[in-house]
Scaffold this active site. Structure first.
Site, PDB file in Angstrom:
ATOM      1  N   ALA A  15       0.812  -1.224   0.000  1.00 45.49           N
ATOM      2  CA  ALA A  15       0.000   0.000   0.000  1.00 45.49           C
ATOM      3  C   ALA A  15       0.841   1.267   0.000  1.00 45.49           C
ATOM      4  CB  ALA A  15      -0.925  -0.006   1.214  1.00 45.49           C
ATOM      5  N   ASN A  92      -1.827  -7.318  -3.104  1.00 43.43           N
ATOM      6  CA  ASN A  92      -1.360  -6.472  -4.204  1.00 43.43           C
ATOM      7  C   ASN A  92       0.164  -6.379  -4.309  1.00 43.43           C
ATOM      8  OD1 ASN A  92      -1.442  -3.916  -6.031  1.00 43.43           O
ATOM      9  ND2 ASN A  92      -0.403  -3.241  -4.161  1.00 43.43           N
ATOM     10  N   TYR A 155       8.168 -13.929 -13.602  1.00 43.00           N
ATOM     11  CA  TYR A 155       7.031 -13.068 -13.223  1.00 43.00           C
ATOM     12  C   TYR A 155       5.739 -13.632 -13.811  1.00 43.00           C
ATOM     13  CZ  TYR A 155       4.151  -8.882 -12.720  1.00 43.00           C
ATOM     14  OH  TYR A 155       3.147  -8.004 -12.393  1.00 43.00           O
ATOM     15  N   GLY A 186      -2.817  -4.758 -17.527  1.00 44.13           N
ATOM     16  CA  GLY A 186      -1.663  -4.685 -18.422  1.00 44.13           C
ATOM     17  C   GLY A 186      -0.689  -3.682 -17.822  1.00 44.13           C
ATOM     18  N   PHE A 192       6.421   0.464 -10.620  1.00 40.71           N
ATOM     19  CA  PHE A 192       6.796  -0.920 -10.919  1.00 40.71           C
ATOM     20  C   PHE A 192       7.993  -1.022 -11.872  1.00 40.71           C
ATOM     21  CE2 PHE A 192       6.525  -4.770 -13.409  1.00 40.71           C
ATOM     22  CZ  PHE A 192       6.135  -5.748 -12.528  1.00 40.71           C
TER      23      PHE A 192
HETATM   24  N1  LIG Z   1       2.488  -1.579 -12.926  1.00 43.85           N
HETATM   25  C1  LIG Z   1       2.175  -2.499 -13.818  1.00 43.85           C
HETATM   26  O1  LIG Z   1       2.364  -2.318 -15.030  1.00 43.85           O
HETATM   27  C2  LIG Z   1       1.523  -3.776 -13.345  1.00 43.85           C
HETATM   28  C3  LIG Z   1       0.871  -4.587 -14.304  1.00 43.85           C
HETATM   29  C4  LIG Z   1       0.259  -5.741 -13.907  1.00 43.85           C
HETATM   30  C5  LIG Z   1       0.292  -6.123 -12.589  1.00 43.85           C
HETATM   31  N2  LIG Z   1       0.949  -5.348 -11.668  1.00 43.85           N
HETATM   32  C6  LIG Z   1       0.973  -5.809 -10.285  1.00 43.85           C
HETATM   33  O2  LIG Z   1       0.405  -4.809  -9.461  1.00 43.85           O
HETATM   34  C7  LIG Z   1       0.871  -4.970  -8.121  1.00 43.85           C
HETATM   35  C8  LIG Z   1       1.285  -3.611  -7.560  1.00 43.85           C
HETATM   36  O3  LIG Z   1       2.394  -3.150  -8.301  1.00 43.85           O
HETATM   37  P1  LIG Z   1       2.554  -1.608  -8.696  1.00 43.85           P
HETATM   38  O4  LIG Z   1       2.481  -1.543 -10.163  1.00 43.85           O
HETATM   39  O5  LIG Z   1       1.663  -0.765  -7.885  1.00 43.85           O
HETATM   40  O6  LIG Z   1       4.094  -1.405  -8.290  1.00 43.85           O
HETATM   41  P2  LIG Z   1       4.798  -0.351  -7.293  1.00 43.85           P
HETATM   42  O7  LIG Z   1       4.313   1.026  -7.538  1.00 43.85           O
HETATM   43  O8  LIG Z   1       6.247  -0.633  -7.434  1.00 43.85           O
HETATM   44  O9  LIG Z   1       4.306  -0.824  -5.846  1.00 43.85           O
HETATM   45  C9  LIG Z   1       4.663  -2.086  -5.347  1.00 43.85           C
HETATM   46  C10 LIG Z   1       4.233  -2.213  -3.889  1.00 43.85           C
HETATM   47  O10 LIG Z   1       4.613  -3.533  -3.419  1.00 43.85           O
HETATM   48  C11 LIG Z   1       5.290  -3.379  -2.176  1.00 43.85           C
HETATM   49  N3  LIG Z   1       6.261  -4.460  -1.968  1.00 43.85           N
HETATM   50  C12 LIG Z   1       7.239  -4.863  -2.808  1.00 43.85           C
HETATM   51  N4  LIG Z   1       7.971  -5.850  -2.236  1.00 43.85           N
HETATM   52  C13 LIG Z   1       7.424  -6.061  -1.002  1.00 43.85           C
HETATM   53  C14 LIG Z   1       7.743  -6.940   0.073  1.00 43.85           C
HETATM   54  N5  LIG Z   1       8.802  -7.768   0.020  1.00 43.85           N
HETATM   55  N6  LIG Z   1       6.978  -6.906   1.183  1.00 43.85           N
HETATM   56  C15 LIG Z   1       5.943  -6.026   1.278  1.00 43.85           C
HETATM   57  N7  LIG Z   1       5.587  -5.183   0.284  1.00 43.85           N
HETATM   58  C16 LIG Z   1       6.340  -5.191  -0.841  1.00 43.85           C
HETATM   59  C17 LIG Z   1       5.969  -2.009  -2.263  1.00 43.85           C
HETATM   60  O11 LIG Z   1       6.150  -1.452  -0.971  1.00 43.85           O
HETATM   61  P3  LIG Z   1       7.540  -1.327  -0.144  1.00 43.85           P
HETATM   62  O12 LIG Z   1       8.641  -1.085  -1.121  1.00 43.85           O
HETATM   63  O13 LIG Z   1       7.258  -0.193   0.808  1.00 43.85           O
HETATM   64  O14 LIG Z   1       7.635  -2.644   0.572  1.00 43.85           O
HETATM   65  C18 LIG Z   1       4.911  -1.202  -3.000  1.00 43.85           C
HETATM   66  O15 LIG Z   1       3.964  -0.696  -2.077  1.00 43.85           O
HETATM   67  C19 LIG Z   1       2.000  -6.000  -8.200  1.00 43.85           C
HETATM   68  O16 LIG Z   1       1.512  -7.263  -7.779  1.00 43.85           O
HETATM   69  C20 LIG Z   1       2.340  -6.031  -9.676  1.00 43.85           C
HETATM   70  O17 LIG Z   1       2.895  -7.276 -10.041  1.00 43.85           O
HETATM   71  C21 LIG Z   1       1.558  -4.189 -12.024  1.00 43.85           C
END
Ligand SMILES: NC(=O)c1ccc[n+]([C@@H]2O[C@H](COP(=O)([O-])OP(=O)(O)OC[C@H]3O[C@@H](n4cnc5c(N)ncnc54)[C@H](OP(=O)(O)O)[C@@H]3O)[C@@H](O)[C@H]2O)c1
Length: 272
Positions: A15, A92, A155, A186, A192
């Site tokens: 979050a 998430n 992934y 997507g 990310f």
């Molecule tokens: N962005 C895309 O294009 C995309 C597409 C499809 C799916 N997704 C999925 O969407 C989800 C959210 O990603 P996002 O795009 O919002 O990326 P993001 O902006 O990088 O956020 C990722 C979040 O995951 C947390 N996190 C990472 N490693 C962690 C750990 N070891 N323990 C606890 N928390 C952890 C991070 O918090 P901390 O660093 O504070 O721990 C951050 O809050 C993921 O599952 C990703 O695979 C993303």
């Protein structure tokens, strides 16, 4: 489906940024109290304060690295606390990883597995137990269209697991009043790609989704009890095509794609 008497509570992992922060904001605006989970306690604290002020939400911060078993267990224990029921779990947290399955570092692959797969299993189970006992609740798992891509790297394999896990969880929950949903985004504009050192941010603009759009669609589908949520028409079309293509055809497309000079979009979708 019954609704809780007071304000419902949602627990959101990851979050502190991106989609997770957007889920937290939407849910607080819709009248939920929150439990926010991630590693960065300072960012979670700022978000908690803001959402409390803006929406009157009660917000707990639970700092945890989901790759560490004892910290994951603490989050599971919070979900299992019957005196403070959680009505919605959003699994998430996640990240991209550039590591070959063949010659990459297995410790990095294992940690990736622990956050994207093991944590989703453990927390889904911990949440579902209490929800089934209460006869209501929702689990929303964040997958990816990458989970439909045969041959798309670690992934994609983990997101494929999240999809299959959610399908089976939904079957086990049938008739309990509890639902399970998986959202397959997507490209989304979050941290990310930068965190994973990818060049995806320069991909074609029409391929990119805003976090708010993903969150709005997937929460609507979650509360409607739908199993699979694919935000945006272009990714619904892609998911439909990938769903009917034989896996061998998708693998062959990857082989062709990696022989040609890989475009930014192609390379990053594979790793996303
Ligand atoms: N962005 C895309 O294009 C995309 C597409 C499809 C799916 N997704 C999925 O969407 C989800 C959210 O990603 P996002 O795009 O919002 O990326 P993001 O902006 O990088 O956020 C990722 C979040 O995951 C947390 N996190 C990472 N490693 C962690 C750990 N070891 N323990 C606890 N928390 C952890 C991070 O918090 P901390 O660093 O504070 O721990 C951050 O809050 C993921 O599952 C990703 O695979 C993303």
């Amino acid at each position: 489906m019954d609704t809780p008497a007071g304000r419902p509570t949602a627990l959101v992992t990851g979050a502190s940024a991106g989609l997770g922060a957007a889920y937290a904001a939407h849910l607080a605006a819709a009248g939920h109290d929150l439990v926010l989970v991630a590693r960065d306690g300072a960012r979670l604290g700022e978000l908690a304060e803001r959402l409390g002020e803006q929406h009157g939400a009660r917000v707990e911060v639970l700092v945890a690295d989901l790759a560490r078993r004892e910290q994951l267990a603490a989050v599971a224990a919070r979900l299992g606390d019957a005196t403070r029921p959680v009505d919605l779990l959003v699994n998430n947290a996640g990240y991209g990883l550039k590591q070959s399955l063949a010659v990459g570092e297995v410790e990095l692959l294992e940690r990736h597995f622990d956050v994207l797969a093991r944590a989703v299993l453990v927390l889904s189970n911990a949440a579902a137990k209490g929800m089934v006992a209460r006869g209501r609740g929702h689990v929303l798992n964040v997958g990816s269209v990458a989970g439909l891509l045969a041959g798309g790297g670690h992934y994609a394999a983990l997101k494929g697991y999240v999809l299959a896990l959610t399908e089976s969880l939904a079957k086990d929950l049938r008739g309990t009043g509890v639902t399970a949903t998986v959202v397959l985004p997507g490209y989304v504009r979050t941290e990310f790609h930068a965190r994973a050192g990818m060049r995806g941010a320069s991909g074609p603009s029409r391929a990119w989704l805003e976090p708010d759009d993903v969150v709005t669609t997937s929460l609507r589908d979650t509360f409607a009890g739908r199993l699979v949520s694919v935000p945006s028409p272009q990714y619904r079309a892609l998911a439909a095509v990938l769903g009917v293509l034989p896996r061998s055809a998708v693998r062959a497309a990857w082989r062709l794609g990696s022989r040609a000079a890989p475009s930014t979009a192609r390379t990053d979708l594979r790793r996303d």
